[in-house]
Design a protein around this motif. Sequence first.
Motif, PDB file in Angstrom:
ATOM      1  N   TYR A 104      13.541  -6.954  62.444  1.00  0.00           N
ATOM      2  CA  TYR A 104      14.031  -5.935  61.528  1.00  0.00           C
ATOM      3  C   TYR A 104      14.007  -6.460  60.096  1.00  0.00           C
ATOM      4  O   TYR A 104      14.081  -7.669  59.841  1.00  0.00           O
ATOM      5  CB  TYR A 104      15.457  -5.506  61.896  1.00  0.00           C
ATOM      6  N   ARG A 105      13.874  -5.498  59.157  1.00  0.00           N
ATOM      7  CA  ARG A 105      14.046  -5.749  57.727  1.00  0.00           C
ATOM      8  C   ARG A 105      14.833  -4.590  57.137  1.00  0.00           C
ATOM      9  O   ARG A 105      14.557  -3.415  57.452  1.00  0.00           O
ATOM     10  CB  ARG A 105      12.700  -5.893  57.012  1.00  0.00           C
ATOM     11  N   LEU A 106      15.804  -4.905  56.313  1.00  0.00           N
ATOM     12  CA  LEU A 106      16.677  -3.903  55.710  1.00  0.00           C
ATOM     13  C   LEU A 106      16.246  -3.685  54.274  1.00  0.00           C
ATOM     14  O   LEU A 106      16.266  -4.608  53.458  1.00  0.00           O
ATOM     15  CB  LEU A 106      18.138  -4.371  55.778  1.00  0.00           C
ATOM     16  N   VAL A 107      15.788  -2.458  53.968  1.00  0.00           N
ATOM     17  CA  VAL A 107      15.401  -2.068  52.616  1.00  0.00           C
ATOM     18  C   VAL A 107      16.346  -0.952  52.193  1.00  0.00           C
ATOM     19  O   VAL A 107      16.298   0.155  52.748  1.00  0.00           O
ATOM     20  CB  VAL A 107      13.933  -1.616  52.562  1.00  0.00           C
ATOM     21  N   ASN A 108      17.204  -1.274  51.202  1.00  0.00           N
ATOM     22  CA  ASN A 108      18.255  -0.355  50.763  1.00  0.00           C
ATOM     23  C   ASN A 108      19.160  -0.045  51.954  1.00  0.00           C
ATOM     24  O   ASN A 108      19.923  -0.892  52.388  1.00  0.00           O
ATOM     25  CB  ASN A 108      17.650   0.907  50.141  1.00  0.00           C
ATOM     26  N   SER A 109      19.067   1.118  52.560  1.00  0.00           N
ATOM     27  CA  SER A 109      19.913   1.449  53.709  1.00  0.00           C
ATOM     28  C   SER A 109      19.076   1.815  54.931  1.00  0.00           C
ATOM     29  O   SER A 109      19.598   2.405  55.873  1.00  0.00           O
ATOM     30  CB  SER A 109      20.840   2.626  53.357  1.00  0.00           C
ATOM     31  N   ILE A 110      17.784   1.481  54.915  1.00  0.00           N
ATOM     32  CA  ILE A 110      16.878   1.834  56.007  1.00  0.00           C
ATOM     33  C   ILE A 110      16.434   0.546  56.692  1.00  0.00           C
ATOM     34  O   ILE A 110      15.995  -0.403  56.027  1.00  0.00           O
ATOM     35  CB  ILE A 110      15.648   2.616  55.498  1.00  0.00           C
ATOM     36  N   ALA A 137       4.588  -2.677  57.120  1.00  0.00           N
ATOM     37  CA  ALA A 137       5.301  -1.402  57.145  1.00  0.00           C
ATOM     38  C   ALA A 137       6.289  -1.297  55.983  1.00  0.00           C
ATOM     39  O   ALA A 137       6.478  -0.215  55.413  1.00  0.00           O
ATOM     40  CB  ALA A 137       6.035  -1.249  58.486  1.00  0.00           C
ATOM     41  N   VAL A 138       6.906  -2.419  55.586  1.00  0.00           N
ATOM     42  CA  VAL A 138       7.803  -2.408  54.424  1.00  0.00           C
ATOM     43  C   VAL A 138       7.025  -2.040  53.167  1.00  0.00           C
ATOM     44  O   VAL A 138       7.497  -1.269  52.314  1.00  0.00           O
ATOM     45  CB  VAL A 138       8.498  -3.781  54.296  1.00  0.00           C
ATOM     46  N   SER A 139       5.792  -2.575  53.016  1.00  0.00           N
ATOM     47  CA  SER A 139       4.971  -2.229  51.856  1.00  0.00           C
ATOM     48  C   SER A 139       4.668  -0.740  51.819  1.00  0.00           C
ATOM     49  O   SER A 139       4.681  -0.110  50.752  1.00  0.00           O
ATOM     50  CB  SER A 139       3.674  -3.038  51.884  1.00  0.00           C
ATOM     51  N   VAL A 140       4.407  -0.138  52.990  1.00  0.00           N
ATOM     52  CA  VAL A 140       4.127   1.295  53.037  1.00  0.00           C
ATOM     53  C   VAL A 140       5.355   2.098  52.621  1.00  0.00           C
ATOM     54  O   VAL A 140       5.260   3.055  51.834  1.00  0.00           O
ATOM     55  CB  VAL A 140       3.666   1.683  54.464  1.00  0.00           C
ATOM     56  N   ILE A 141       6.530   1.720  53.107  1.00  0.00           N
ATOM     57  CA  ILE A 141       7.756   2.470  52.797  1.00  0.00           C
ATOM     58  C   ILE A 141       8.089   2.361  51.313  1.00  0.00           C
ATOM     59  O   ILE A 141       8.437   3.356  50.654  1.00  0.00           O
ATOM     60  CB  ILE A 141       8.921   1.946  53.667  1.00  0.00           C
ATOM     61  N   VAL A 142       7.980   1.152  50.751  1.00  0.00           N
ATOM     62  CA  VAL A 142       8.308   0.969  49.331  1.00  0.00           C
ATOM     63  C   VAL A 142       7.335   1.745  48.461  1.00  0.00           C
ATOM     64  O   VAL A 142       7.714   2.349  47.447  1.00  0.00           O
ATOM     65  CB  VAL A 142       8.310  -0.541  48.992  1.00  0.00           C
ATOM     66  N   THR A 143       6.041   1.761  48.822  1.00  0.00           N
ATOM     67  CA  THR A 143       5.058   2.520  48.033  1.00  0.00           C
ATOM     68  C   THR A 143       5.316   4.014  48.130  1.00  0.00           C
ATOM     69  O   THR A 143       5.183   4.740  47.134  1.00  0.00           O
ATOM     70  CB  THR A 143       3.650   2.183  48.533  1.00  0.00           C
ATOM     71  N   ALA A 144       5.677   4.513  49.311  1.00  0.00           N
ATOM     72  CA  ALA A 144       5.928   5.952  49.458  1.00  0.00           C
ATOM     73  C   ALA A 144       7.131   6.399  48.642  1.00  0.00           C
ATOM     74  O   ALA A 144       7.138   7.513  48.097  1.00  0.00           O
ATOM     75  CB  ALA A 144       6.134   6.292  50.937  1.00  0.00           C
ATOM     76  N   CYS A 145       8.148   5.544  48.525  1.00  0.00           N
ATOM     77  CA  CYS A 145       9.355   5.907  47.770  1.00  0.00           C
ATOM     78  C   CYS A 145       9.295   5.445  46.315  1.00  0.00           C
ATOM     79  O   CYS A 145      10.295   5.566  45.594  1.00  0.00           O
ATOM     80  CB  CYS A 145      10.584   5.302  48.452  1.00  0.00           C
ATOM     81  N   VAL A 150      14.968   3.207  48.705  1.00  0.00           N
ATOM     82  CA  VAL A 150      14.444   3.964  49.841  1.00  0.00           C
ATOM     83  C   VAL A 150      15.575   4.806  50.421  1.00  0.00           C
ATOM     84  O   VAL A 150      16.640   4.287  50.770  1.00  0.00           O
ATOM     85  CB  VAL A 150      13.880   3.005  50.913  1.00  0.00           C
ATOM     86  N   THR A 151      15.342   6.101  50.514  1.00  0.00           N
ATOM     87  CA  THR A 151      16.331   7.033  51.076  1.00  0.00           C
ATOM     88  C   THR A 151      15.625   7.961  52.054  1.00  0.00           C
ATOM     89  O   THR A 151      14.399   8.162  51.972  1.00  0.00           O
ATOM     90  CB  THR A 151      16.997   7.860  49.969  1.00  0.00           C
TER      91      THR A 151
END
Length: 645
Positions: A104-110, A137-145, A150-151
Amino acid sequence: MSCLALALQPSNGSDILLQTREWFPPARALIALSFFRQTRQAFSPTKHPHPNPKQKQPPSSSSSSTSAADPDDATAAEFVGDDPLAASNGQVIVGVESKYRVVYRLVNSIYILGVTVADHDDNSINVFECIHIVNQAVSVIVTACRGVDVTPVKLGRKYAEVYMALDIVLRGVSNIRLAAMLGSMHGDGIAKMVHSALDTENKIRGGDSWASVESHAAEHLASVQAFSNARFELPLETVAAGDEMAASLAPVVQESEELKEEMEEPDSLDPFAASETVNKEKELVGGFKKTMDPSSKDLTLALAGLEVTTLPPAEATQSTHINVEGFEGEYGGIEFSNEQATIGETFESLSDAWGGGLDPSEFMGPKKIHKKEGLAGLELLHTSDPKAVEGKDGGNVDNLVKKPEMKGPEMYISEEIRTEFRESLLARVGLMGVFYLKTMPPKGSGEEKETEFSFRVEGTSPVKRFAMQSSRVSSLGNGLFHVRTAPSEEPIPILKYSLQPKLTPLPLRVRMVKRVSGTLLSLMIQYVSSPELPQPLKNVDFVLKLPVDPTLLKVSPKAILNRTDRELKWQVPEIPLTGSPGRLRARMPLDSENSEEEPEIICYVKFSVQGSSSLSGITLRAAAEGNTDFYEVDHRFETGVYMCN
């Protein structure tokens, strides 16, 4: 196979996204996510407040068992590293029957989660590759937001792009394509993200696409055809200068009279007609012509001046025979003759000696020595003609017994029982069984067909726990299992189970009684078989560990004494299912110095049984009646530590 699923789980709320591989059931991934959520809630600050994660914790704070969790919690978790779930990244092993490793990796609250199975014995799981996929996958989430804020709301706006990007990342992408995907997420959209794999790799590495290469090839072919069809006219001055230069370089050759005659053509004929010199017969040496007349003088003229070798005398054409004489008579010889053509025929008589040795009986006359039969005629099988027995290796005795060939996959159950008796009371008991699968042996062609079928397990009421190899077997419920595996030379363990102690059957009850009178030690071992066994126990060994090396020993019945290991061994051929208990007695003197101490004596029992049914009563059946996907062979059970003290 390193990463089986990717998921997005907020700190509070339901899961946002779950992406799995085709062959991994989403229900299992949801079980792993539920276990991870329960583990987080069990270790939340409201129940167990965590200290600052930057501070070094004592060893007791980094527990790797379920003792730190709520005792009412049904999940089992094993943490890897210090401060479980307190840092922004890490990994945890969750699950009860089937264990999963969640990175797991925690980015903001996700929480960005990567699910894989726990490590096997063969270390086939690469956890570092799973961590790498989670980082992508973290790179994809950060780029999308558009940042680390990240919310769930921002993820909902780009849900389709995130879903397709995580689907591609789960199957494995290079850093080049990941950068192209992240660049096209807010621009070209999903189509560019999905279909730009080959063009992106070629552009970054400097390679041309197939469309450009094809156009270049067509242009090159057109240029070659244009140059091959081009014609150039040279000025007359250039041609004349070339002829003068060629005449000055080429040597002057005198044309022979025959060549001139061949080149001369009559003026009256067509200049394009064929020359008549082709139809003229060429004369041989000195005008010699073939003739069938033996009295012709042309043969003498033709052979004049040639050296003719004389023929050898008649004695030289006879074969040369070299006799070999010994003290037992004439052994034959070797003939060298000019009539033999090949080396193999010349040395044919010698080649037999390399195969089976020289036999003097062949050169001692027509009388044949009669061989005496011994060993019930077994030597005749070794020396007989291989053609007499069917098969390629008919002369070998070991090959006369044909081994049964496998018709298909075979399954059997192997069980091991362990017990400990204290005098006549049962102190401990345990039974563990393994389902083994024997596939058809691989042929080595490289394209081996996988073994796949379903089977049913019955009589599992006394089972305490089942464990299966999830990479090869999956449970279908109601005792049904499905197996799919590649062919293997060795039997494959696919299922393991253990029985409850109170429901474990005892094949043999053992009782040991000892009595010490002065310095004399008397021992008696009683044994009785269970009447519920399908067949009597055979070849049972009773091994008695003696406290000292006996000087005088009296046993009943006969036993084997090993003085090196101080063991006394009885071998019982067969124990009947019903009847009076068997007895083994031993008597020996003890040292007077150690007579006050109580000697420790242990008796071990060893046996192994192979038959049509298992000891535990668990049966193996086909998935459907009349189905022959596999063949059930003899089951077996044996003793582990079967002792009495």
